[in-house]
Scaffold this motif. Structure first.
Motif, mmCIF file in Angstrom:
data_model
loop_
_atom_site.group_PDB
_atom_site.id
_atom_site.type_symbol
_atom_site.label_atom_id
_atom_site.label_comp_id
_atom_site.label_asym_id
_atom_site.label_seq_id
_atom_site.Cartn_x
_atom_site.Cartn_y
_atom_site.Cartn_z
ATOM 1 N N PRO A 21 -10.223 6.179 3.241
ATOM 2 C CA PRO A 21 -8.816 6.330 3.610
ATOM 3 C C PRO A 21 -8.616 6.196 5.073
ATOM 4 C CG PRO A 21 -9.651 8.077 2.543
ATOM 5 C CD PRO A 21 -11.024 7.224 2.771
ATOM 6 N N PRO A 59 0.832 -1.219 -0.072
ATOM 7 C CA PRO A 59 0.106 -0.071 0.036
ATOM 8 C C PRO A 59 0.786 1.229 0.078
ATOM 9 C CG PRO A 59 0.139 -0.883 2.174
ATOM 10 C CD PRO A 59 0.835 -1.876 1.304
ATOM 11 N N LYS A 109 -2.443 8.594 1.308
ATOM 12 C CA LYS A 109 -3.559 8.216 0.919
ATOM 13 C C LYS A 109 -4.633 9.602 0.668
ATOM 14 C CE LYS A 109 -3.450 3.867 3.608
ATOM 15 N NZ LYS A 109 -2.098 4.280 4.215
ATOM 16 N N VAL A 129 -7.355 5.470 -3.457
ATOM 17 C CA VAL A 129 -7.238 5.579 -2.019
ATOM 18 C C VAL A 129 -5.702 5.802 -2.002
ATOM 19 C CG1 VAL A 129 -7.244 4.848 0.242
ATOM 20 C CG2 VAL A 129 -9.384 4.757 -1.076
ATOM 21 N N TYR A 130 -5.020 5.025 -2.614
ATOM 22 C CA TYR A 130 -3.552 4.883 -2.386
ATOM 23 C C TYR A 130 -2.969 5.974 -3.559
ATOM 24 C CZ TYR A 130 -4.448 0.678 0.282
ATOM 25 O OH TYR A 130 -4.652 -0.423 1.215
ATOM 26 N N THR A 131 -2.132 6.832 -2.943
ATOM 27 C CA THR A 131 -1.842 7.790 -3.730
ATOM 28 C C THR A 131 -0.321 7.963 -3.682
ATOM 29 O OG1 THR A 131 -2.108 9.500 -1.974
ATOM 30 C CG2 THR A 131 -3.809 9.155 -3.404
ATOM 31 N N SER A 142 -2.063 -5.044 2.822
ATOM 32 C CA SER A 142 -2.800 -3.952 3.898
ATOM 33 C C SER A 142 -2.756 -4.401 5.183
ATOM 34 C CB SER A 142 -4.144 -3.443 3.601
ATOM 35 O OG SER A 142 -4.774 -2.722 4.545
#
Length: 269
Positions: free
Chosen positions: A135, A7, A11, A91-93, A121
């Motif tokens: 998030p 991950p 986020k 969500v994952y940025t 995760s």
């Protein structure tokens, strides 16, 4: 092919859609474990979210690896069951996901990503890019009351689920060491699993392991495989696909019962 990603610490600020529904997530065998971890995380965060610095607050921050300035993360964690969600791929940025660039993939490559990518995760165990999650902040190094160390917890749960998800094809394992500890491919699958280390060659003979750009390289690597429509059926074919994409790949000696290890050597970061 199954692609395993870590991950991101970074986020999205908020979700955009319906509330969390654990029953809608993929890999439904993980639902009881997800519920247990979620409940423990919310309880810990609720107990420590007070703006006052007290024992409960300090314990919650320490358990989740947060600083006093990140106390707001506790308030968000405390209401995860009521929070708006978004697809995990949004969500994952972090750096890896920016390099992967899901939003700019053509339809065929995006369908392949949704089908073959799983994201490790500390909270969910593993999710697909399309799973709607809020998030959150829950690193794999966290210890939760009643659950204990998350790495050990998920190690006892994920093995049959991820082994089944791998099916009969190769596995490209791009997880960081902390997340890789939650599932080790069994001996019968290890020979079909390829792990990747990214090395930066500053000048001939001088190589270093990169960190930040390790993630960017792995994101680009997955993107290129998806754009190429690669469908390798063996670990050897997977390594060959990386070479076909002009990645400088060096294989390490093979150890029986262990995943195949390759180094991707980059000169430009």
């Amino acid at each position: 092919m199954l692609i395993l990603l870590p991950p991101s610490e970074g986020k999205a600020d908020t979700g955009t859609g319906r509330r969390l529904d654990l029953s809608r997530l993929s890999l439904p065998e993980l639902t009881p474990a997800r519920e247990e971890v979620l409940t423990a995380l919310m309880a810990l965060s609720a107990a420590g979210r007070s703006e006052e610095t007290d024992g409960a607050g300090d314990a919650a921050l320490a358990a989740l690896g947060l600083t006093v300035g990140q106390r707001g993360e506790l308030a968000r964690n405390a209401r995860l069951d009521r929070a708006a969600t978004a697809p995990a791929g949004q969500v994952y940025t972090g750096v890896l996901y920016e390099a992967l660039g899901l939003a700019t993939l053509p339809p065929g490559a995006l369908r392949a990503a949704r089908r073959c990518v799983l994201v490790s995760s500390g909270l969910w165990g593993a999710v697909r890019l399309t799973d709607r999650i809020p998030p959150y902040r829950c690193p794999i190094g966290a210890r939760l009351p009643g659950v204990g160390a998350l790495s050990a917890y998920w190690r006892g749960v994920l093995s049959p689920v991820l082994t089944a998800a791998a099916g009969g094809g190769p596995v490209l394992d791009l997880r960081s060491a902390a997340y890789a500890a939650t599932w080790t491919p069994p001996a019968e699958l290890a020979g079909r699993t390829v792990t990747v280390r990214v090395l930066h060659e500053r000048r001939p003979g001088e190589r270093t392991v990169v960190s930040h750009f390790n993630k960017a390289t792995k994101g680009r690597l997955v993107r290129d495989l998806l754009l190429a429509g690669a469908r390798p059926r063996t670990a050897t074919a997977l390594v060959g696909a990386l070479r076909d994409l002009k990645y400088p790949v060096e294989e390490q000696p093979v150890t029986a019962g262990r995943p195949r290890r390759v180094d991707v050597v980059v000169t430009d970061l």
